[in-house]
Scaffold this motif. Structure first.
Motif, PDB file in Angstrom:
ATOM      1  N   GLU A 189      67.796  -4.829  46.284  1.00 28.05           N
ATOM      2  CA  GLU A 189      68.177  -6.152  45.769  1.00 28.05           C
ATOM      3  C   GLU A 189      67.045  -6.725  44.913  1.00 28.05           C
ATOM      4  OE1 GLU A 189      71.294  -8.201  47.846  1.00 28.05           O
ATOM      5  OE2 GLU A 189      70.187  -7.809  49.690  1.00 28.05           O
ATOM      6  N   ARG A 190      65.848  -6.744  45.496  1.00 34.50           N
ATOM      7  CA  ARG A 190      64.663  -7.202  44.778  1.00 34.50           C
ATOM      8  C   ARG A 190      63.674  -6.035  44.778  1.00 34.50           C
ATOM      9  NH1 ARG A 190      62.724 -11.631  41.551  1.00 34.50           N
ATOM     10  NH2 ARG A 190      60.572 -11.001  41.335  1.00 34.50           N
ATOM     11  N   VAL A 191      62.879  -5.897  43.721  1.00 34.51           N
ATOM     12  CA  VAL A 191      61.887  -4.832  43.637  1.00 34.51           C
ATOM     13  C   VAL A 191      60.965  -4.889  44.861  1.00 34.51           C
ATOM     14  CG1 VAL A 191      59.876  -4.016  42.338  1.00 34.51           C
ATOM     15  CG2 VAL A 191      61.935  -4.753  41.119  1.00 34.51           C
ATOM     16  N   THR A 192      60.696  -3.720  45.463  1.00 35.75           N
ATOM     17  CA  THR A 192      59.792  -3.674  46.612  1.00 35.75           C
ATOM     18  C   THR A 192      58.526  -2.877  46.319  1.00 35.75           C
ATOM     19  OG1 THR A 192      60.959  -1.733  47.447  1.00 35.75           O
ATOM     20  CG2 THR A 192      61.645  -3.879  48.322  1.00 35.75           C
ATOM     21  N   GLY A 193      58.524  -2.147  45.223  1.00 38.53           N
ATOM     22  CA  GLY A 193      57.338  -1.372  44.883  1.00 38.53           C
ATOM     23  C   GLY A 193      57.615  -0.442  43.716  1.00 38.53           C
ATOM     24  N   VAL A 194      56.557   0.219  43.282  1.00 38.22           N
ATOM     25  CA  VAL A 194      56.706   1.198  42.203  1.00 38.22           C
ATOM     26  C   VAL A 194      55.926   2.454  42.580  1.00 38.22           C
ATOM     27  CG1 VAL A 194      57.056  -0.450  40.331  1.00 38.22           C
ATOM     28  CG2 VAL A 194      54.734   0.231  40.918  1.00 38.22           C
ATOM     29  N   THR A 195      56.400   3.596  42.091  1.00 42.55           N
ATOM     30  CA  THR A 195      55.634   4.824  42.217  1.00 42.55           C
ATOM     31  C   THR A 195      54.959   5.079  40.871  1.00 42.55           C
ATOM     32  OG1 THR A 195      57.161   5.739  43.831  1.00 42.55           O
ATOM     33  CG2 THR A 195      55.717   7.304  42.717  1.00 42.55           C
ATOM     34  N   ARG A 202      62.798   4.407  29.485  1.00 41.32           N
ATOM     35  CA  ARG A 202      63.434   5.233  30.516  1.00 41.32           C
ATOM     36  C   ARG A 202      62.605   5.395  31.795  1.00 41.32           C
ATOM     37  NH1 ARG A 202      65.024   8.006  25.909  1.00 41.32           N
ATOM     38  NH2 ARG A 202      63.555   9.699  26.168  1.00 41.32           N
ATOM     39  N   ILE A 203      62.439   4.298  32.538  1.00 43.41           N
ATOM     40  CA  ILE A 203      61.829   4.396  33.864  1.00 43.41           C
ATOM     41  C   ILE A 203      62.955   4.596  34.867  1.00 43.41           C
ATOM     42  CG2 ILE A 203      60.404   3.278  35.613  1.00 43.41           C
ATOM     43  CD1 ILE A 203      59.363   1.422  33.452  1.00 43.41           C
ATOM     44  N   ALA A 204      62.790   5.587  35.737  1.00 49.78           N
ATOM     45  CA  ALA A 204      63.829   5.865  36.724  1.00 49.78           C
ATOM     46  C   ALA A 204      63.784   4.846  37.857  1.00 49.78           C
ATOM     47  CB  ALA A 204      63.643   7.274  37.262  1.00 49.78           C
ATOM     48  N   GLY A 205      64.802   4.902  38.692  1.00 49.97           N
ATOM     49  CA  GLY A 205      64.850   4.033  39.862  1.00 49.97           C
ATOM     50  C   GLY A 205      66.070   3.147  39.840  1.00 49.97           C
ATOM     51  N   GLY A 206      66.077   2.154  40.695  1.00 56.58           N
ATOM     52  CA  GLY A 206      67.220   1.271  40.813  1.00 56.58           C
ATOM     53  C   GLY A 206      67.141   0.108  39.844  1.00 56.58           C
ATOM     54  N   ARG A 207      68.106  -0.788  39.978  1.00 56.25           N
ATOM     55  CA  ARG A 207      68.151  -1.913  39.039  1.00 56.25           C
ATOM     56  C   ARG A 207      68.001  -3.235  39.787  1.00 56.25           C
ATOM     57  NH1 ARG A 207      70.901  -0.853  33.640  1.00 56.25           N
ATOM     58  NH2 ARG A 207      72.859  -1.647  34.420  1.00 56.25           N
ATOM     59  N   ALA A 208      67.100  -3.231  40.751  1.00 60.01           N
ATOM     60  CA  ALA A 208      66.876  -4.435  41.539  1.00 60.01           C
ATOM     61  C   ALA A 208      66.331  -5.556  40.660  1.00 60.01           C
ATOM     62  CB  ALA A 208      65.885  -4.124  42.652  1.00 60.01           C
ATOM     63  N   ALA A 209      66.497  -6.788  41.123  1.00 54.65           N
ATOM     64  CA  ALA A 209      65.932  -7.924  40.403  1.00 54.65           C
ATOM     65  C   ALA A 209      64.410  -7.861  40.495  1.00 54.65           C
ATOM     66  CB  ALA A 209      66.439  -9.226  41.020  1.00 54.65           C
TER      67      ALA A 209
END
Lengths: 420, 121, 490
Positions: free
Chosen positions: A223-229, A129-136
């Motif tokens: 669309e594509r992952v740009t980073g993580v917190t 369960r990591i939050a955030g979007g579902r980007a590639a």
């Protein structure tokens, strides 16, 4: 079409191949390995790093090298049939197996004994369960490993890895060697779950930071992952507010645990161990259903392929005996319980047989890292075995050989525990 | 006399032994904590001239897979490992290949051969 | 790909509403083009919602929501087999845990009867717990709606789209609309990123973006405010936690957090409701996930959190006054609004389509029925549902049905190839997932993802590096970095 076999092995990785060879050695006349991939070897074929086979072959092999040695032995035995590109759909309690492949279509196979060697699969983002979007750009480390090592593609060029299990560490090095930049490895626990040698040669060698007691709270990107917190966690693994920081990346790899692959085991209602997530087995690797055996990562996740092969041999030998009507019935069953700091133990019970007993290897994992402790194995107040350990880590399995005479003596439950 | 002690985790095998190397004026005068001769050898080398085995892949034509896993026959200088991997990323070989076949001889003039880690026919 | 230069009707938006309208229009002798900005249909609200076939007791009597909900529920029963839409008519329960909530149940029952919902019944505690033993023991009673159910939201959308294409509708994906062009108060066509389509009639079914589309034509009569809902999906092993759709008793502000089986045998909880500004924000948040877990526990206390397999969020296309906007534009002739379609839009979609057809006729479009309308979609092979002898038969016809690609959901390569080459075929990994369930299981594509990627590359004749996850630029893999590739980059 109905095919009869003495022993049918489901899964052609290291456990399955060792089981097949051992079943033949014990006297099984017709042995079948069913493998879903295009070749034998299982996950070893994508583990191109070295470090395999020191126990088994007394040399340091790559995964494909280790697999190759077994594949040659299997291929040299005309009484071992191999079905590749074949998936088992169903297994029935009377040992009828339904499988499918593109060439032969639906296959019905009757076995006298069945060995489950399906290995394990990776825990996913959803499971943690990591939050955030579902980007590639979010992949499990093993899936990425297959793409990089077997298909020839990169999962990203700027990478963050969550989880410091061995696959995560190995992939950090692998992607660095492929020219990608590994920004950091994050680990929820205050210690790495991988082997120390991998922390050294996969991270420290390349100055890749390892953030212990950290997790990812959000994945960014549409669309594509740009980073993580990322954030630091406290001793209860809860995020410490205010500790968040961002890391730029185009790819997040997850190495957050492996789960034994027991879909088939559940369909025939094998008794399961909720801590190993594998079937409960005795020292012959026989499950709760007579004639069904299990070995390797499907029973419990191993660190070393050498022990996987060894477990395959145990199961192969016992399954062949079962198929030939030679596996002695247990006179009594002695449970083995993991307590006091030991989290899991395999086998979970011993079947004491009238035949001359053999020594038994116990495989254990501790719940959390310990220093200077003693591993104690006892039964009814009687000490069977002790060993002083300088360190014990959850990521490193403890293996103990219980001598035959001790096994024979046991009448009551055996407990394994750690004592300070 | 300058004496330096370095703690090391052995990477030779999965045991990951923790040991200590004593250096005096740049030469090794004591090694403790490693449980096998291979570990001691590793520790001695690691403080003087660290080496690593390289595993990577090269492209292959004419096989059922697009990549061939390869391994350095002996360990390479640690600081040359990335360069060697980048060099190998440009190499393509032709099937069939047998395990142990030399894919790249004397890589970057380091005196080490890169060999195939499996058969690909 | 080139797009048509003219059409009788252009539908903007490939959600369940747009595709249902397209399918309804394809019964008639007219040229219909549907434009969608994403690479697939069902990419907005239609891909991430509760997937409930609502009975229709919620909405205010007389509202468009009430009418289209009850009618839509009936229409699905008539068409779901023809189109191959997965629906389970399992009924729904609204659970009350206080006297006040019991009073609300009575109101709902009265309202439902007024809306024409059949079979509503208030059950006592004992009956409810007998049917649903995992409900909270605080339950006092529940409203039983036998016509409620669960369905596949994107499956319905894709089924409508497939059937529309079979009957002559052209679907243009990755074709965002830049402007509805109006001349002298009348629609003259649609300007898209791929070119101009001349048309006298435009149907605005653009979901979250319907207000932007309407404004481009000069009609500013409504605003769409995205309202986010988050969900947690669970493994099939725990689907038997509840047998029907479980709603809490609605409060003035929200319908509350549901606990429900999905049509494909999983379990889900959600959604919460959060007004946001960004129409592209489908992020889940730790707080939101906590909120839905806490909410779900009010009706079902023991949630199997260890068995969660994924989380997702969807956006509702909410309007100011809350009812659907289905009407001819007041200011632009030829533009028909099908906007603000939030819950129960999925259930209402086929009924909305009927209303839109009526409006088109009122607006002067002459619609004559086609003689050769094909109401059925081609039967899809669903390998995991087949008996062993049927499996043998399909493999004999096509050996690719003998190769399992997704082991969690038992999906074969043959089904994936079928999905890619369907009338409205999949172009992305998620498109394959929504059509075949490959990657929907407990490993969430960990095993099959790379394999599906390879199959897409082969079937679409594109490099692996051009295969996308879902949206236009959601590329999955890169070429390895070699001198060769680096020099190409420069």
């Amino acid at each position: 079409m109905m095919n009869d076999y003495d022993v049918v092995i489901i899964g052609g990785g290291p456990a399955g191949m060792a089981a097949a060879l051992s079943a033949r050695k014990t006297g099984a006349e017709k042995v079948l390995i069913i493998e879903r991939d295009r070749e034998l070897g299982g996950i070893l074929q994508q583990c191109i790093h070295n470090g395999f086979g020191l126990h088994r072959f007394k040399e340091e092999l790559t995964g494909p090298g280790y697999a190759g040695r077994y594949i040659k032995m299997v291929q040299a035995d005309p009484s071992i049939d191999v079905l590749l590109d074949t998936m088992v759909l169903d297994v029935e309690q009377d040992k009828i197996i339904y499988a499918v492949n593109p060439k032969q279509g639906m296959l019905t196979i009757q076995a006298k004994a069945v060995i489950f060697t399906m290995g394990c699969r990776e825990r996913t983002r959803g499971a943690i369960r990591i939050a955030g979007g579902r980007a590639a750009g979010v992949f499990t480390a093993g899936a990425a490993q297959r793409m990089v090592n077997m298909e020839g593609f990169l999962p990203g060029k700027k990478i963050v890895i969550l989880g410091s299990g061995d696959i995560g560490l190995i992939m950090a090095r692998r992607l660095t060697l492929e020219g990608a930049k590994v920004q950091a490895v994050l680990e929820l626990m205050p210690y790495s779950n991988g082997l120390t040698r991998n922390v050294v040669q996969c991270l420290e060698d390349f100055d890749i930071p390892l953030h212990l007691s950290h997790t990812i709270v959000k994945v960014h990107g549409k669309e594509r992952v740009t980073g993580v917190t990322c954030a630091k966690v406290d001793e209860n693994r809860a995020v410490i507010p205010g500790s968040e920081f961002d890391i730029e990346c185009d790819c997040l790899l997850l190495s957050v645990g492996l789960i034994p692959e027991n879909e088939l085991s559940r369909t025939i209602d094998l008794a399961m161990d909720s801590l190993t997530s594998g079937p409960i087995v005795d020292q012959f690797r026989q499950t709760s259903l007579p004639g069904f055996f299990a070995a390797g990562n499907v029973v419990h996740v191993h660190d070393l392929v050498d022990f996987v092969s060894q477990e395959g041999e145990i199961a192969g030998n016992a399954a062949a005996k079962y198929a030939l009507g030679q596996l002695p019935k247990a006179q009594r069953v002695v449970d083995i319980e993991a307590t006091g700091g030991v989290r899991t133990v395999v086998p979970q019970h011993l079947s004491i047989t009238p035949e001359s007993p053999e020594s038994v290897r116990l495989f254990m994992r501790v719940g959390k890292p310990e220093q200077r402790i003693t591993l104690v194995i006892e039964s009814a107040g009687k000490m069977l075995y002790t060993r002083k350990l300088a360190v014990a880590k959850p990521g490193e399995m403890i293996v103990v050989e219980l001598p035959a005479d001790k096994v024979c003596e046991c009448t009551n439950k055996i407990t394994v525990s750690l004592v300070k | 006399m300058e004496q330096v002690k370095r703690r090391l985790s052995c990477i030779v095998c999965p045991m990951s032994c923790q040991g200590e190397v004593t250096l005096e004026n740049g030469s090794v005068t004591g090694i403790t904590g490693f449980t096998c001769p291979r570990g001691e050898k590793y520790a001695r080398e690691e403080v003087v001239a660290p080496k690593r085995t390289l595993t990577t892949t090269v492209r292959i034509s004419g096989a059922q897979l697009p990549l061939l896993p390869v391994i350095s026959k002996t360990a390479l200088p640690k600081d040359k490992v990335v360069d060697c991997a980048r060099f190998l990323s440009n190499i393509r070989v032709q099937a069939p290949v047998k395990e142990g076949d030399v894919v790249c001889a004397d890589i970057l003039g380091l005196g080490v051969d890169i060999v195939a880690a499996r058969d690909l026919l | 790909m080139t797009i048509p230069t003219k059409a009788d009707v252009v539908i903007v938006g490939g959600g369940v509403v747009g595709t249902a309208i397209a399918r309804e229009l394809s019964k008639y002798d007219v040229d219909v083009v549907l434009v969608e900005k994403e690479p697939d249909v069902a990419m907005g609200t239609s891909k991430a919602n509760s997937g409930i076939l609502h009975a229709g007791f919620d909405a205010k009597p007389g509202s468009l929501k009430a009418k289209t909900n009850v009618r839509g529920n009936k229409l699905y029963r008539e068409i779901y087999q023809d189109l191959g839409i997965d629906i389970k008519f399992i009924g729904s329960l609204v659970v009350a845990t206080s006297d006040e909530e019991m009073a609300t149940l009575n109101e709902l029952q009265v309202r439902g009867r007024e809306n024409g919902v059949p079979g509503l019944e208030i059950l006592d505690k004992e009956t409810v717990l007998k049917r649903e033993p995992n409900l909270t023991t605080n339950v006092m009673g529940a409203l039983w709606a036998p016509t409620g159910g669960v369905m596949c939201p994107f499956g319905a959308t894709i089924a409508f789209a497939d059937n529309a294409v079979v009957n002559g509708v052209k679907i243009c994906t990755e074709c965002p609309v830049e402007e509805i062009v109006v001349e002298e108060g009348k629609v003259s066509g649609v300007k898209t990123a791929k070119g101009f389509i001349a048309a006298k009639y435009v149907i605005n079914a653009a979901g979250l973006f319907a207000d932007n589309i309407s404004r481009s034509a000069g009609d500013n009569s409504f605003d769409i405010k995205p309202r986010k809902g988050e969900y947690v999906l669970f493994d099939k092993t725990v689907a038997n936690l509840v047998n029907t759709v479980i709603f809490p008793t609605p409060s003035k502000v929200s319908k509350g957090i549901l606990v429900s089986p999905t049509v494909h045998g999983n379990l889900f909880i959600g959604p919460n409701a959060q007004d946001i500004d960004d129409k592209g924000d489908m992020d889940t948040s730790p707080d939101g996930l906590q909120e839905i877990i806490a909410g779900a526990r009010k009706t079902v206390p023991n949630l199997p959190l260890h068995a969660s397999i994924t989380q997702f969020a969807g956006l509702r296309a909410a309007t100011g006054d809350g009812d659907f906007v289905i009407k001819a534009s007041d200011s632009v002739s030829g533009m028909i609004q099908a906007a603000g379609i939030q819950s129960p839009g999925l259930t209402a979609a086929p009924a909305i389509a009927e209303i839109v057809i009526g409006i088109l006729q009122e607006q002067g479009l002459i619609l004559t029925k086609k003689a050769n309308f094909n109401s059925q979609n081609r039967h899809k092979v669903k390998f995991h549902e087949l008996a062993h002898n049927e499996r043998a038969k399909v493999i004999a016809q096509n050996p690719l049905y003998g190769r399992i690609v997704c082991r969690c959901e038992t999906v074969t390569e043959g089904e994936i190839v079928d999905a890619i080459h369907a009338p409205c075929g999949a172009l992305t990994v998620d498109g394959v997932k929504r059509r075949t369930r490959a990657g929907m299981g407990r490993c969430q594509g960990g095993f099959c993802g790379p394999r599906v990627t390879a199959i897409l590359a082969r079937e679409l004749n594109i490099p692996v590096t051009e295969v996308r996850k879902d949206t236009t630029k959601s590329y999955l893999f890169f070429d390895k970095i070699t001198d060769e590739v680096q020099s190409n980059d420069e």
